[in-house]
Design an enzyme around this catalytic site. Structure first.
Site, short mmCIF file in Angstrom:
data_model
loop_
_atom_site.label_atom_id
_atom_site.label_comp_id
_atom_site.label_asym_id
_atom_site.label_seq_id
_atom_site.Cartn_x
_atom_site.Cartn_y
_atom_site.Cartn_z
N LYS A 56 41.21 42.38 29.98
CA LYS A 56 41.62 42.03 30.34
C LYS A 56 40.76 39.97 30.06
O LYS A 56 40.46 39.52 30.93
CB LYS A 56 42.02 41.86 32.20
CG LYS A 56 42.94 40.33 32.39
CD LYS A 56 43.51 40.37 34.12
CE LYS A 56 43.50 39.36 34.79
NZ LYS A 56 44.12 39.68 36.13
N LYS B 120 37.08 42.22 32.77
CA LYS B 120 37.67 40.82 32.72
C LYS B 120 36.65 40.15 32.57
O LYS B 120 35.83 39.91 32.70
CB LYS B 120 38.45 40.44 33.74
CG LYS B 120 38.92 39.52 34.09
CD LYS B 120 40.02 39.64 35.52
CE LYS B 120 39.99 37.90 35.42
NZ LYS B 120 41.07 37.74 36.84
N ASP C 186 40.79 42.47 41.61
CA ASP C 186 39.68 41.90 40.24
C ASP C 186 38.36 41.25 41.50
O ASP C 186 38.23 39.67 41.73
CB ASP C 186 40.74 40.51 39.28
CG ASP C 186 41.43 40.78 38.74
OD1 ASP C 186 41.89 42.39 39.53
OD2 ASP C 186 42.11 40.04 38.49
#
Lengths: 781, 345
Positions: free
Chosen positions: B281, B245, B182
């Site tokens: 996400k 995300k 991430d």
């Protein structure tokens, strides 16, 4: 279905709203509902069935209101009205506040009942209709409290007869009852035949909160019952929401009765998507516009107009969005589109769509179950002449048409008899406000649609009706300015043969008509004699329907006047006063020759009136309403357009000035019919008008037989409003003939008003000369 | 009164298949990972995003759809499958991470799973998400479970470290066994609209990830405007992100529905152009089971059934799992549950 299975499909499954409490209530009334009159329910009379359209089953029986039921209801309302009006604003506010609170306390009951009766999804009745109902009563509890401070010089009408439609049964009831009660009126209301149940539940709430007997009366029934209420001689004001067709019938039915009237009628509202819009947002807007309440919404955005540059992408996104719409059981919490209110309405939708298809439209339809349901429908390839473009379908059917430029889009938007609402989608504030100003609609939503709040006015232009509901302008629909009463009289036919009075010795003067900034001979080729106390004083042109036609055409071309700044118009009005003043003696002499008792005073008052309306021209502005957060809601005063003005007989100069000035100060162009008997006082004015920079066509003067000219004006579809000061038969005729395009009317008995005093000059004239456009502008980046 | 039952068979539309909902290119996506494509400004420059409209859509979505009873239970179980069970705290330790991994392997107590009729199901969370130095602990604890380990990297959460160090951090985490990285973007590049710099940076990160999947954290709370969110989403995908995300969980505003709506519309539009499916996400601030339903409704309504699978959808959350477990126990027993009776994470 096992959880394991659901994990494969990830379907939503059933999510039923529990309706048992409402079913029990209905079961307790199995013998049928009576009317609510004088604070109590009557025994059921002859009854008819009420259906749950989603299940096709009978859920209740309600009474068919008879003439004697209506008599009783009007009598109860009449009896209650003086005491209700006499209550302090605070006391009325306490009652309205109690209603608001109890609507909230019974919110789910009302929502479920509404959904069962009407077929609308529970999400909408629960999240939209009922909260708006409560909000409306709260808001009007406030107006009741402060009405005495805010609306000086006004009084309630008395007893209001209100007829409401089936699309938002309880919300329309709230829109009608809340302002009427706040203003001190009492009401007799008829809910729609298909959907009477929440009104009856509301009646129980009125009893529950201890509303004084007779203040609210509910009579159920069909159109015949509605007609009996509207036509009842004990009714002082009629408010109707429904089809334009019935609105026209009501307008004719009560013509000449002296009853107040507001109409909220049909629409075919444009939904304009510009190339720079957030297209996903606009697609969701279409869902809110036409797939809200099954499209059974008077202000539904039913005509998508999309910029050619983005039309393909927009249509792709829209059709993808249609895939996820769920049509079905309105009691299911996951339903987007519920049942059509009644099989009769379903048949009408099918028929119109069938016609559209036969005319060549391509249909893209979502899904709908068997029964009284209709699938979300997008029609492409629709031309402006198609029935799908022109007729209000009142179903989940939207058309898509492209446009090239903003001007093209606006022209298509305004290519309709209606003018209720418009929705504009663009990220360019310059474009949005430009289009908002040009579109003919009472409600304009920018980058949103079908947004409502009690604090803003709602209502239409053109054949969508007149009067506003909500906000201060909505209160004005239930209050009238105290005016002197008088019936007026019919006038003799003008004498068009040569008279035998002698000349005056001065050079002969010819009074012509004044049309499009030019003096014009009457089409008839005749003149008629204007008499003074000492015999004939001259000749005036004998105008006829062709002269009115020409004058209206000239007035319609003067639309630029309405776009001029208030300051520009003020300058012209001041100049008018200046030039009138310069010729004051001449006008006084003319008035004297016509037998005016105070010629000098009349001229002086006319000059002052020029200044007063010049002063108002840039000051009678609109409002910014308090509605929802992150919204600016602009209530703008706009001119009606072409206004026909039929002037009083006495005070021929001042009467003309007192009516024409407020009209043009607000940006209207005018076709004026001066005092038939004193026409020369007005025709003298055209030289003043010419020298005062009044643009051609803004003021047109047609002299001649008052009521004949008034009839042509009342019948003319280009005329947006008509003011008639005359006799009772003329007033009836004007109101009846106005039904053709539902122009706004104001009629008054000739001679009832003293034009030289305060009654001859006040803001009431400015209100009549304007209509309010509410523009909703949400903001946030 | 006759039949007051639901008209179950009489509700049409909103079908479970995504047929017609998605752009054609996404109905039959291209195989393989989203490759890097050159920066293409035309895919986002001038793209309008109207905030009030996005907020309206987000606000009504939850009211438009409802899942009840066994459907609600199923949707909550599905949410568990999509959770990136996360700990990103300064006091993380090896034991703490092992405890989290134990919860990841058995997120719902066996007695509840039995009660749901899912006794035979191997339910586990989507991934465990930790700081880089915690990756070895997580990898060891999850060995043989098939649960991927996700590591934040690139100077998380602010990302204001020299690029070469950030890339080294990615390489290190991957070397320790992280399957997913991430990354955080340099917000400055978005705020200055230096799209080329943003593209270069993310592309380099994608290369550093190698076989590990890359989730690009846009830190939308810092980007503020929805136009920025759309543009940054598009650049991240062009530069090879597998997921986009919302947040690190450390910004002032974390995952919100309006922001999510804009991001998933961006990934839909990207898919329509390229044929590649990108995952989404939301992260930070989601605590209640009800929110788990709300986000899934958003995914299903806007993108369809396929975005309810962990390969295309993850929640970045920690405490939400506890609430889901309590709700599921209530579904089984009919009694309201207390969290101290469930295994801690």
């Amino acid at each position: 279905m096992s959880i394991q299975d659901i994990l494969q499909t990830m379907d939503y499954g059933p999510a039923p709203e529990d309706s048992s409490i409402v079913r029990d209530w209905l079961a307790r009334h199995e013998e049928g509902f009576g009317h609510f009159i004088g604070g109590a329910f009557t025994a059921p009379g002859e009854t008819f069935e009420v259906q749950d359209p989603a299940r096709g089953e009978t859920i209740a029986r309600v009474s068919q209101g008879t003439a004697s039921d209506v008599d009783a209801a009007v009598a109860a309302a009449r009896k209650a009205q003086p005491a209700w009006a006499k209550l302090s604003g605070h006391e009325r506010a306490r009652h309205l506040y109690a209603i608001a609170r109890h609507v909230q306390q019974h919110a789910r009951f009302l929502a479920v009942l509404e959904t069962i009766d009407n077929g609308k999804p529970i999400r909408e009745s629960r999240d939209i209709d009922v909260p708006l109902v409560a909000r409306h009563f709260y808001h009007h509890a406030g107006w009741a409290e402060i009405a005495g401070d805010e609306f000086g010089g006004t009084e309630p009408y008395g007893v209001c007869g209100q007829v409401i439609p089936w699309n938002f049964p309880l919300l329309m009831l709230a829109w009608k009852i809340a302002p009427a009660l706040a203003a001190g009126n009492t009401v007799v209301l008829k809910p729609a035949e298909y959907t009477p149940l929440t009104a009856l539940a509301f009646a129980e709430i009125c009893a529950e909160v201890g509303l004084p007997e007779g203040v609210v009366n509910i009579v159920t029934g069909d159109g015949e019952t509605g007609a009996a209420i509207v036509g009842h001689e004990g009714i002082d004001k009629v408010a109707f929401t429904g089809s334009t067709e019935v609105g026209r019938i009501i307008r004719r039915q009560i013509a000449g009765s002296g009853k107040g009237l507001t109409l909220e009628l049909g629409g075919k509202s444009p939904f304009i998507v510009f190339a720079d819009a957030d297209l996903d947002a606009a697609v969701e807007g279409v869902v809110d516009a036409i797939w809200f309440n099954q499209g059974q919404v008077c202000c539904a955005g039913a005509r998508i107009l999309v910029a050619e540059a983005v039309a393909g992408r927009f249509e792709t996104l829209l059709r993808a969005r249609m895939e996820t719409l769920r049509t079905g059981d309105p009691l299911d919490k996951s339903t987007d589109v519920g049942a059509i209110v009644h099989p009769v309405q379903l048949a009408r939708i099918r028929e119109l769509v069938g016609q559209g298809k036969a005319e060549g439209a391509t249909l893209h339809q979502g899904h709908a179950p068997e029964g009284c349901f209709y699938p979300p429908t997008l029609a492409t390839g629709v031309e402006p002449a198609s029935v799908l473009s022109t007729e209000e379908i009142f179903g989940p059917v939207v058309t898509l048409t492209t446009f090239r430029t903003p001007a093209d889009g606006i022209a298509l938007a305004n290519n309709t008899r209606y003018g209720l609402a418009a929705s504009i989608w663009s990220e360019n504030v310059n474009l949005c406000l430009d289009v908002a100003a040009q579109v003919k609609a009472g409600v304009v939503w920018i980058n949103c649609t079908n947004v409502f709040d009690a604090g803003a006015g709602f209502g239409g232009y053109r054949e969508s009706g007149f009067g506003r509901e909500g906000g201060s302008e909505g209160m004005m629909a239930y209050l009238r300015h105290k005016t002197p009463e008088g019936a007026g009289a019919d006038l003799p036919k003008p004498s068009s043969a040569p008279h035998d009075g002698g000349g005056t010795g001065s050079i002969d003067r010819t009074a012509k008509l004044y049309i499009g900034g030019k003096q014009a001979r009457p089409d008839s080729g005749y003149s008629y004699t204007i008499e003074g106390p000492k015999g004939p004083v001259g000749l005036a042109g004998l105008g006829n329907r062709k002269d009115i036609r020409n004058a209206v055409e000239a007035a319609a071309k003067a639309g630029g006047w309405g776009k001029a700044t208030g300051h520009n118009r003020a300058q012209v009005l001041y100049y008018l006063g200046e030039n009138l003043s310069a010729r004051a003696d001449e006008f006084a002499a003319r008035l004297e020759s016509l037998g005016a008792p105070d010629a000098g005073g009349e001229v002086e008052t006319a000059i002052r009136r020029c200044f007063w309306y010049a002063a108002q021209a840039d000051k009678f502005d609109g409002k910014v309403h308090q509605t929802k957060s992150a919204h600016v809601t602009l209530a703008m005063h706009e001119p009606l357009g072409v206004l026909g003005i039929v002037c009083p007989t006495a005070q021929p100069l001042l009467g003309f000035i007192s009516l024409v000035l407020p009209a043009i100060a607000m940006g209207n162009s005018v076709v004026a019919v001066p005092s038939q008997l004193g026409a020369l006082a007005a025709t003298d004015l055209y030289q003043v008008i010419e020298t005062s920079d009044v643009p051609a066509g803004v003021v047109n003067i047609v002299t001649g037989p008052r009521d004949e000219l008034a009839r042509t004006l009342a019948q003319h579809d280009e005329v947006s409003g008509i003011w008639y000061i005359g006799g009772p038969e003329g007033a009836r005729m004007v109101e009846a003939e106005s039904a053709g395009n539902l122009k706004q009317t104001w009629t008054e008995g000739d001679g009832a008003r003293d034009w030289s005093g305060a009654h001859g000059q006040n803001k009431g004239f400015l209100h009549r000369a304007t209509q309010v456009k509410n523009i909703w502008v949400p903001y946030g980046e | 009164m006759t039949d007051h039952q639901m008209l179950e068979s009489r509700t049409a539309g909103g079908g479970s298949s995504s047929s017609g909902l998605l752009p054609a290119a996404l109905e039959t996506p291209k195989a393989g990972r989203n490759p890097v494509m050159p920066l293409t400004l035309s895919m986002f420059e001038g793209h309008a995003v109207n905030r009030s409209a996005a907020e309206r859509r987000a606000a009504t979505l939850g009211a438009r759809r409802s899942v009840k009873k066994e459907y609600q239970a199923a949707w909550l179980v599905n949410a568990v499958r999509c959770v990136d069970l996360t700990t990103l705290a300064g006091d993380d330790t090896g034991d703490r991470v092992r405890r989290l991994c134990a919860k990841a392997r058995q997120p719902i107590a066996p007695r509840i799973m039995e009660g749901l009729g899912l006794g035979g199901m191997d339910l586990h969370v989507g991934a465990v998400c930790v700081y880089p130095t915690m990756v070895p602990h997580a990898v060891a604890a999850l060995e043989g479970t098939g649960i991927p380990v996700a590591s934040v990297a690139t100077g998380f959460p602010a990302g204001l470290m020299p690029l070469d160090l950030r890339l080294k951090e990615i390489e290190w985490a991957v070397a320790q066994g992280a399957h997913e990285i991430d990354i955080v973007i340099t917000r400055e590049h978005v705020l200055r609209q230096d799209w080329q710099a943003l593209h270069d940076e993310i592309r380099a990160m994608r290369e550093a990830c190698g076989a590990a999947h890359m989730k690009a954290i846009l830190a939308t709370g810092d980007l503020q405007t929805l136009r920025n969110v759309y543009a940054a989403s598009m650049v991240a995908m062009q530069a090879g992100a597998d997921f986009i995300k919302t947040s690190t969980g450390k910004e002032g505003v974390n995952a919100t529905l309006p922001v999510s709506l804009v991001m998933i519309r961006a990934l839909r539009d990207y898919g329509a152009e390229t044929g590649y499916r990108i995952g989404f996400k939301p992260a930070g601030g989601m605590k209640a089971a009800k929110e788990a339903i709300g986000w899934q409704v958003l995914m299903k309504e806007e993108l369809g059934r396929d975005w309810l699978e962990p390969d295309l959808f993850r929640f970045g959350a920690s405490s939400m799992l506890g609430d889901i477990e309590r709700q599921l126990e209530h579904h089984v027993t009919g009694r309201y549950a207390a969290s101290h009776r469930h295994a801690a994470s």
